[in-house]
Design an enzyme around this catalytic site. Structure first.
Site, PDB file in Angstrom:
ATOM      1  N   ILE A 132       0.695  -1.257   0.213  1.00 50.89           N
ATOM      2  CA  ILE A 132       0.168   0.092   0.411  1.00 50.89           C
ATOM      3  C   ILE A 132       0.787   1.080  -0.341  1.00 50.89           C
ATOM      4  O   ILE A 132       1.510   1.681   0.718  1.00 50.89           O
ATOM      5  CB  ILE A 132      -1.063  -0.141   1.067  1.00 50.89           C
ATOM      6  CG1 ILE A 132      -1.881   1.196   0.895  1.00 50.89           C
ATOM      7  CG2 ILE A 132      -0.120   0.156   2.731  1.00 50.89           C
ATOM      8  CD1 ILE A 132      -2.926   0.995   1.898  1.00 50.89           C
ATOM      9  N   ALA A 133       0.552   2.487  -1.298  1.00 46.56           N
ATOM     10  CA  ALA A 133       1.683   3.800  -1.061  1.00 46.56           C
ATOM     11  C   ALA A 133       0.559   4.893  -0.816  1.00 46.56           C
ATOM     12  O   ALA A 133      -0.318   4.116  -1.639  1.00 46.56           O
ATOM     13  CB  ALA A 133       1.906   3.818  -2.438  1.00 46.56           C
ATOM     14  N   MET A 134       0.867   5.041   0.726  1.00 44.21           N
ATOM     15  CA  MET A 134       0.163   6.508   0.808  1.00 44.21           C
ATOM     16  C   MET A 134       1.120   7.900   0.970  1.00 44.21           C
ATOM     17  O   MET A 134       1.712   8.475   0.206  1.00 44.21           O
ATOM     18  CB  MET A 134      -0.463   6.131   2.386  1.00 44.21           C
ATOM     19  CG  MET A 134      -1.476   5.353   2.209  1.00 44.21           C
ATOM     20  SD  MET A 134      -2.082   5.480   3.767  1.00 44.21           S
ATOM     21  CE  MET A 134      -3.021   4.077   4.146  1.00 44.21           C
ATOM     22  N   GLY A 140       4.146  12.775   4.163  1.00 42.99           N
ATOM     23  CA  GLY A 140       3.364  11.483   5.105  1.00 42.99           C
ATOM     24  C   GLY A 140       2.577  11.684   5.649  1.00 42.99           C
ATOM     25  O   GLY A 140       1.684  11.340   5.925  1.00 42.99           O
ATOM     26  N   GLN A 253      -6.900  -0.571  12.352  1.00 48.07           N
ATOM     27  CA  GLN A 253      -6.636  -1.871  12.261  1.00 48.07           C
ATOM     28  C   GLN A 253      -5.264  -1.714  12.133  1.00 48.07           C
ATOM     29  O   GLN A 253      -4.651  -2.614  12.676  1.00 48.07           O
ATOM     30  CB  GLN A 253      -6.952  -2.795  10.753  1.00 48.07           C
ATOM     31  CG  GLN A 253      -6.684  -4.176  10.923  1.00 48.07           C
ATOM     32  CD  GLN A 253      -6.881  -5.358  10.345  1.00 48.07           C
ATOM     33  OE1 GLN A 253      -8.304  -5.707  10.650  1.00 48.07           O
ATOM     34  NE2 GLN A 253      -7.025  -6.177   9.512  1.00 48.07           N
ATOM     35  N   GLU A 254      -4.584  -1.046  11.507  1.00 47.64           N
ATOM     36  CA  GLU A 254      -3.365  -0.995  10.651  1.00 47.64           C
ATOM     37  C   GLU A 254      -2.405  -0.651  11.778  1.00 47.64           C
ATOM     38  O   GLU A 254      -1.496  -1.403  12.250  1.00 47.64           O
ATOM     39  CB  GLU A 254      -3.164   0.083   9.803  1.00 47.64           C
ATOM     40  CG  GLU A 254      -1.937   0.496   9.201  1.00 47.64           C
ATOM     41  CD  GLU A 254      -1.676   1.268   8.354  1.00 47.64           C
ATOM     42  OE1 GLU A 254      -2.777   1.788   7.713  1.00 47.64           O
ATOM     43  OE2 GLU A 254       0.007   1.737   8.296  1.00 47.64           O
ATOM     44  N   ARG A 280      24.955 -15.027  32.435  1.00 50.04           N
ATOM     45  CA  ARG A 280      26.308 -13.944  32.118  1.00 50.04           C
ATOM     46  C   ARG A 280      27.021 -14.018  33.894  1.00 50.04           C
ATOM     47  O   ARG A 280      25.973 -13.801  34.528  1.00 50.04           O
ATOM     48  CB  ARG A 280      25.714 -13.158  31.531  1.00 50.04           C
ATOM     49  CG  ARG A 280      27.333 -12.446  31.258  1.00 50.04           C
ATOM     50  CD  ARG A 280      28.522 -12.683  30.228  1.00 50.04           C
ATOM     51  NE  ARG A 280      28.801 -11.624  30.152  1.00 50.04           N
ATOM     52  CZ  ARG A 280      30.139 -11.512  29.891  1.00 50.04           C
ATOM     53  NH1 ARG A 280      30.369 -13.116  28.887  1.00 50.04           N
ATOM     54  NH2 ARG A 280      30.581 -10.813  28.902  1.00 50.04           N
ATOM     55  N   GLY A 376       1.455   5.466  10.362  1.00 49.21           N
ATOM     56  CA  GLY A 376       1.375   7.649  11.272  1.00 49.21           C
ATOM     57  C   GLY A 376       2.455   7.751  12.102  1.00 49.21           C
ATOM     58  O   GLY A 376       2.780   7.125  13.559  1.00 49.21           O
TER      59      GLY A 376
HETATM   60  C1  LIG Z   1      10.502   1.324   7.297  1.00 55.30           C
HETATM   61  C2  LIG Z   1       8.968   2.154   6.931  1.00 55.30           C
HETATM   62  C3  LIG Z   1       8.307   1.278   6.512  1.00 55.30           C
HETATM   63  C4  LIG Z   1       6.903   2.502   5.539  1.00 55.30           C
HETATM   64  N1  LIG Z   1       6.601   1.508   5.172  1.00 55.30           N
HETATM   65  C5  LIG Z   1       5.203   2.287   4.698  1.00 55.30           C
HETATM   66  C6  LIG Z   1       4.409   1.971   3.444  1.00 55.30           C
HETATM   67  O1  LIG Z   1       4.347   0.331   2.962  1.00 55.30           O
HETATM   68  N2  LIG Z   1       3.475   2.458   3.058  1.00 55.30           N
HETATM   69  C7  LIG Z   1       3.474   3.396   3.061  1.00 55.30           C
HETATM   70  O2  LIG Z   1       2.765   4.727   2.875  1.00 55.30           O
HETATM   71  N3  LIG Z   1       4.345   4.723   3.994  1.00 55.30           N
HETATM   72  C8  LIG Z   1       4.901   3.589   4.247  1.00 55.30           C
HETATM   73  N4  LIG Z   1       6.294   4.499   5.676  1.00 55.30           N
HETATM   74  C9  LIG Z   1       6.201   5.896   5.910  1.00 55.30           C
HETATM   75  C10 LIG Z   1       5.786   6.455   7.110  1.00 55.30           C
HETATM   76  O3  LIG Z   1       4.321   5.843   7.128  1.00 55.30           O
HETATM   77  C11 LIG Z   1       6.025   7.828   6.742  1.00 55.30           C
HETATM   78  O4  LIG Z   1       7.281   7.994   7.023  1.00 55.30           O
HETATM   79  C12 LIG Z   1       5.117   8.188   8.246  1.00 55.30           C
HETATM   80  O5  LIG Z   1       3.260   8.648   7.947  1.00 55.30           O
HETATM   81  C13 LIG Z   1       5.610   9.438   8.079  1.00 55.30           C
HETATM   82  O6  LIG Z   1       5.272  10.636   6.999  1.00 55.30           O
HETATM   83  P1  LIG Z   1       6.911  11.598   6.887  1.00 55.30           P
HETATM   84  O7  LIG Z   1       7.989  11.017   6.736  1.00 55.30           O
HETATM   85  O8  LIG Z   1       6.984  12.034   5.629  1.00 55.30           O
HETATM   86  O9  LIG Z   1       7.316  12.413   8.018  1.00 55.30           O
HETATM   87  P2  LIG Z   1       6.505  14.044   7.808  1.00 55.30           P
HETATM   88  O10 LIG Z   1       5.107  13.767   7.787  1.00 55.30           O
HETATM   89  O11 LIG Z   1       7.002  15.051   7.027  1.00 55.30           O
HETATM   90  O12 LIG Z   1       6.815  14.107   9.575  1.00 55.30           O
HETATM   91  C14 LIG Z   1       8.184  14.459   9.887  1.00 55.30           C
HETATM   92  C15 LIG Z   1       8.165  14.077  11.851  1.00 55.30           C
HETATM   93  O13 LIG Z   1       7.205  16.318  11.843  1.00 55.30           O
HETATM   94  C16 LIG Z   1       5.477  15.503  12.729  1.00 55.30           C
HETATM   95  N5  LIG Z   1       5.282  16.185  12.235  1.00 55.30           N
HETATM   96  C17 LIG Z   1       4.401  16.405  10.973  1.00 55.30           C
HETATM   97  N6  LIG Z   1       3.189  16.710  11.178  1.00 55.30           N
HETATM   98  C18 LIG Z   1       3.021  16.805  12.445  1.00 55.30           C
HETATM   99  C19 LIG Z   1       1.873  17.033  13.647  1.00 55.30           C
HETATM  100  N7  LIG Z   1       0.816  17.625  12.998  1.00 55.30           N
HETATM  101  N8  LIG Z   1       2.108  18.040  14.542  1.00 55.30           N
HETATM  102  C20 LIG Z   1       3.929  17.550  15.199  1.00 55.30           C
HETATM  103  N9  LIG Z   1       4.223  16.515  14.264  1.00 55.30           N
HETATM  104  C21 LIG Z   1       4.164  16.552  13.351  1.00 55.30           C
HETATM  105  C22 LIG Z   1       6.218  14.005  12.482  1.00 55.30           C
HETATM  106  O14 LIG Z   1       5.681  13.503  13.602  1.00 55.30           O
HETATM  107  C23 LIG Z   1       7.826  13.982  12.065  1.00 55.30           C
HETATM  108  O15 LIG Z   1       7.959  13.127  14.131  1.00 55.30           O
HETATM  109  C24 LIG Z   1       7.257   3.653   6.041  1.00 55.30           C
HETATM  110  C25 LIG Z   1       8.038   4.546   6.690  1.00 55.30           C
HETATM  111  C26 LIG Z   1       8.946   3.785   6.828  1.00 55.30           C
HETATM  112  C27 LIG Z   1      10.317   4.245   7.922  1.00 55.30           C
END
Ligand SMILES: Cc1cc2nc3c(=O)[nH]c(=O)nc-3n(C[C@H](O)[C@H](O)[C@H](O)COP(=O)(O)OP(=O)(O)OC[C@H]3O[C@@H](n4cnc5c(N)ncnc54)[C@H](O)[C@@H]3O)c2cc1C
Length: 389
Positions: A132-134, A140, A253-254, A280, A376
Site C-alpha cells: 500500500i502506498a500513501m 506522509g 486495524q493498521e 552471564r 502514522g
Molecule cells: C520502515 C518504513 C516502512 C514504511 N512503509 C510504508 C508503506 O508501506 N506505505 C506507506 O505509505 N508509507 C510507509 N512508510 C512511511 C511512513 O508511514 C511515514 O514515514 C510516516 O507517515 C511519516 O511521514 P514522513 O516520513 O513524510 O514524515 P513527515 O510527515 O515529514 O513528518 C516529519 C516529522 O514531523 C512530525 N509532524 C508532522 N506533522 C505533525 C503534526 N501535525 N504535529 C506534530 N508533529 C508533526 C512527524 O511526527 C515527524 O516527526 C514507511 C516508513 C518506514 C520508516
C-alpha cells in the site's frame, strides 16, 4: 506466547485451541523455512517471494478473508496469532503486516466483487504480494496534501507522481495506491486505486531499495508513476473520492497490527534477557543477581504485562467492531514507545553483546525504531487522541 518467567501463565481471552494449533503451524513455518535464511535476506534487502507461496500453501495468508475468495474465513484474532508468531520467531523479512494485515483488509471491505475475485485468491495463495502506498517524498503525515494525481482521460486514469518508503515495494504485484482524483479537493479528492504491477506496466517504475537502520531483510522502496495508464474501474470500490474515508476506517486495524508487533517484541525481549542475565556472570555471580538488573527486569515485566492486557482489550474491541480511532492511536503510540523502552533496557543488560548484530536483541533494537514512525507517526497518534479528550 513466551511466558513471563515466574508469573502465572497469562492467556488472552480471545484465544482458543484453534489459535494454539495455528500458532504451532506458524512457528514451525518460520523456524524451518524462514529464520535460517535471515542473513541471506538481510544481505539482498528482501525476502524470497517463494516463501509467500509456501505460507499460502500452509493456509497462513488471508486468514480473515472469506473462504469464497480463497481465504481462511477467520477473523482478526487469527491474523493476530500470525503476527505474534512471526515476531517471536525473529523474522521481519516477510511483509505480512502489510500483505495480510492491511491490503487484504481493504480489498475485502471495499473491493467490488470483480476486484475481490481478481486479487484476493492470489494474495491468499501467495501467488501475489500486496503493498500500500500513501507516503510521498514531500510528506506522509499530511495525507490530504498528497501530490500524486490520477487525471481522468476517457474511461482511463493517467497517474503521475511518486511514493516512497513503501513496504514490499520491490516484490509487490498488487498495490493500493493513494492518489488525488480531484486536485481541487482535500480529503474528498482522494481515491485508492488497485494497481496490477505484474510485469511492471508502462509508466510504472520501481526505484531503489532503500537502506534502513533496521528491518534489513524487508524491501522498502520508492515507486514512480509517469503517465501510468489504468482503467477507471481500478478505483477501489468503483467510486472516486472515497479513499480518505476508507483509509480512516482501516487505519485502526493498521495501528492495531503495529501494536501486536510491539507487544510480541517486548515479550520476546524480556524472555531473552531473563535467560541471558541468569547465565552471564560478573563479579562471581549472575548478572541477574544484581539489584539493578532485577529492578530493570521487574519494570520491563510490568510494561510487558500491562501492555499485553491493553492490547488484548483492543483486539477484543476490534473483533466486536468497537475499536475507535483514538483508542487505536493510543495503542499504537503507547505500545511502540513501551517496546522501544523495554528493548533498550534489555539490550543494556546484554552489555557489549547487545550491540552485536548476531544477537537478536541488537536487531530487535534497530527494527523497533521504525514502529514509532510508520502507520502514522506517534506525534500524529497523540494529536488524534488529544483531539478526542
Ligand atoms: C520502515 C518504513 C516502512 C514504511 N512503509 C510504508 C508503506 O508501506 N506505505 C506507506 O505509505 N508509507 C510507509 N512508510 C512511511 C511512513 O508511514 C511515514 O514515514 C510516516 O507517515 C511519516 O511521514 P514522513 O516520513 O513524510 O514524515 P513527515 O510527515 O515529514 O513528518 C516529519 C516529522 O514531523 C512530525 N509532524 C508532522 N506533522 C505533525 C503534526 N501535525 N504535529 C506534530 N508533529 C508533526 C512527524 O511526527 C515527524 O516527526 C514507511 C516508513 C518506514 C520508516
Amino acid at each position: 506466547m513466551p511466558a513471563i518467567p515466574g508469573l502465572d501463565g497469562y492467556r488472552s481471552r480471545w484465544r482458543s485451541a484453534d489459535h494454539d494449533a495455528l500458532a504451532e503451524t506458524v512457528a514451525t513455518f518460520f523456524s524451518r523455512e524462514v529464520t535460517p535464511r535471515e542473513q541471506e535476506f538481510a544481505a539482498q534487502g528482501h525476502t524470497d517471494r517463494e516463501l509467500y507461496r509456501r505460507a499460502g500453501a500452509l493456509g497462513l495468508l488471508g486468514l480473515s478473508v472469506p473462504e469464497e475468495y480463497g481465504g481462511g474465513g477467520g477473523d482478526f484474532s487469527h491474523e493476530t496469532v500470525l503476527f505474534e508468531q512471526q515476531t517471536y520467531s525473529g523474522d521481519a523479512s516477510l511483509g505480512l503486516a502489510v500483505h495480510s494485515g492491511i491490503v487484504t483488509g481493504y480489498l475485502t471491505a471495499y473491493g467490488t466483487d470483480e476486484q475481490k475475485r481478481a486479487y484476493l485468491p492470489g494474495l491468499c495463495s501467495g501467488e501475489l504480494v500486496g503493498a500500500i502506498a500513501m507516503t510521498e517524498p514531500s510528506g506522509g503525515s499530511d495525507l490530504q496534501s498528497m501530490r500524486t494525481w490520477a487525471r481522468a482521460d476517457g474511461d482511463d486514469l493517467v497517474v503521475n507522481g511518486a511514493k516512497t518508503f513503501i513496504t514490499n515495494g520491490q516484490l509487490a504485484d498488487v498495490l493500493l495506491l493513494a492518489v488525488k482524483t480531484d486536485r481541487d479537493q482535500g480529503a474528498s479528492g482522494i481515491s485508492l486505486i488497485v494497481c496490477d504491477l505484474r510485469d511492471d506496466p508502462p509508466g510504472f517504475r520501481r526505484g531503489r531499495t532503500l537502506h534502513k537502520i533496521g528491518l534489513q531483510a524487508n524491501d522498502t522502496a520508492e515507486l514512480f508513476f509517469d503517465d501510468y495508464r489504468i482503467p477507471g474501474s481500478a478505483i477501489l470500490g468503483g467510486l472516486p473520492g472515497l479513499g480518505f474515508v476508507q483509509m480512516m476506517q482501516q487505519l485502526p486495524q493498521e495501528r492495531l497490527v503495529i501494536a501486536v508487533g510491539a507487544v510480541a517484541a517486548m515479550e520476546r525481549a524480556l524472555e531473552l534477557t531473563v535467560a541471558y542475565t541468569k547465565e552471564r556472570t560478573a563479579f562471581g555471580k549472575p548478572v541477574y543477581a544484581q539489584q539493578n538488573t532485577r529492578f530493570t527486569l521487574a519494570e520491563c515485566a510490568a510494561l510487558v504485562r500491562t501492555g499485553r492486557i491493553f492490547l488484548d482489550d483492543c483486539v477484543q474491541r476490534h473483533l466486536d467492531g468497537e475499536l475507535d480511532l483514538p483508542t487505536a492511536a493510543m495503542a499504537k503510540f503507547h505500545l511502540t514507545e513501551s517496546q522501544c523502552t523495554v528493548i533498550d533496557r534489555c539490550l543494556q543488560l546484554f552489555g557489549g553483546y547487545g550491540y552485536m548484530t548476531e544477537y537478536p536483541i541488537a536487531r530487535m533494537y534497530a527494527d523497533a525504531r521504525a514502529q514509532k514512525i510508520y502507520g502514522g507517526t506517534n506525534e500524529i497518534m497523540k494529536e488524534l487522541l488529544a483531539r478526542a479528550l
